[in-house]
Write an enzyme that holds these catalytic residues in place. Sequence first.
Site, PDB file in Angstrom:
ATOM      1  N   ASP A  35       0.836  -1.202   0.000  1.00  0.00           N
ATOM      2  CA  ASP A  35       0.000   0.000   0.000  1.00  0.00           C
ATOM      3  C   ASP A  35       0.876   1.260   0.000  1.00  0.00           C
ATOM      4  OD1 ASP A  35      -2.333   1.819   0.832  1.00  0.00           O
ATOM      5  OD2 ASP A  35      -3.281  -0.148   0.846  1.00  0.00           O
ATOM      6  N   SER A  83     -11.287  -1.218  -0.863  1.00  0.00           N
ATOM      7  CA  SER A  83     -10.035  -1.281  -0.090  1.00  0.00           C
ATOM      8  C   SER A  83     -10.311  -1.651   1.350  1.00  0.00           C
ATOM      9  CB  SER A  83      -9.327   0.081  -0.105  1.00  0.00           C
ATOM     10  OG  SER A  83      -8.887   0.427  -1.377  1.00  0.00           O
ATOM     11  N   HIS A 138      -3.903   6.219   3.085  1.00  0.00           N
ATOM     12  CA  HIS A 138      -4.600   4.990   2.684  1.00  0.00           C
ATOM     13  C   HIS A 138      -4.035   3.765   3.406  1.00  0.00           C
ATOM     14  CE1 HIS A 138      -6.018   1.686   0.149  1.00  0.00           C
ATOM     15  NE2 HIS A 138      -6.971   2.504  -0.272  1.00  0.00           N
TER      16      HIS A 138
END
Length: 384
Positions: A69, A283, A124
Amino acid sequence: MKRSPLPLWILKITLIHLMAKSLAFASADFQNQDRASVSSWAFEQIETLKARELNRSHFSQTVTVAVVDTGVDLKHPALQGQLWTNPEEIPDNGIDDDHNGYIDDIHGWNFVKNNNDIQDRQGHGTHIAGLIAGRSEKFQGLAPESKLMILKYYDPGLSSTQNLKNEIQAFRYAIAMKAHIINFSGGGPGANQDEAQVLRIAEQKQILVIAAAGNDSLDTDRFPYYPASYSLKNILSVSATDALKRLAGFSNYGYRSAQIAAPGENIRSTAIGGGLIELSGTSQATAVVSGLAALVIAQKKLKPHQVIEKIQAGSRFEAPLQGRIAQGGIVSVYRSLAMRSSQETAIEIDDNPTLAANSPAVLVSLDPDKSLAHDRPNDLLRTP
Ligand SMILES: [Ca+2]
Ligand SMILES: [Ca+2]
């Protein structure tokens, strides 16, 4: 292409879009303390708290989850102490002690900068990591006993081809360093032979890959989304649902290709700066399933396809998902952990990997007809 009417999704896309233009982005600006203080609907719906009442004394295995990520916020109180540590590497001595090709790779690697700086500057990866294994007084992810291998691959300033190349290198690292699970909350519409090849090696090594179905409101039976859509026994493709157990408006789906559903709308987890934030996407649903998979493996060493079967068998059928998700199921942490399967057999983890992390860099050859750069919203392309 259908677009989601959901404000938070739009907000997220906007944020990602803004990030591409300027790295001067502070996720903390978008924190909503009131929202963060309410209990998480998602964890309640999938019976996380009920599952915590199960006897876990036989959960002997420490499970390593590779989070491919944007890195993590290393100072976040819920993530400090939750990171995997490379046992053979001595920190900060400038030497590649374990001879894996990476110098001082203590908690993972930054494949963008090719160094060991895994600090998240986008938010994120921090959110995803928290859902899987966060642990603090104020927040707990699904599998706080597991460890997070942080593999930073994504940079909005790079081309999708370069991001894909870095992603593949991160997968290679996760395989060589024996992660049990790879969480990949990203992807794109183009298949890639090198990506497929490294994931095939993961399949051979019995490494489970939890992959997002994508945020395009598309039927992935007709419009595949990779890597979730590769036909490998170790990949579980995850769609997202909302608080009313419906498919989230943004979520991809597919009766044959979307294998499980999990909450993915307004999901609370860790934010850069130390707080919590709600975000939406497949996600987030993917991270929820990775957390559950870590618990299943902690309970018993199972092969990836057995873990997938157990997650699917424990899921709850929901009528609104019929025909859109295989089995129409939303995960249940309690049911998957409480059930016993006669097919379960213990496996031995291969301790003799043949794939070195320092294998030569993979040359990415993209079929121009399957270009990753067609009409996708800017930065969902090969993005986390
Ligand atoms: Ca090393
Ligand atoms: Ca070292």
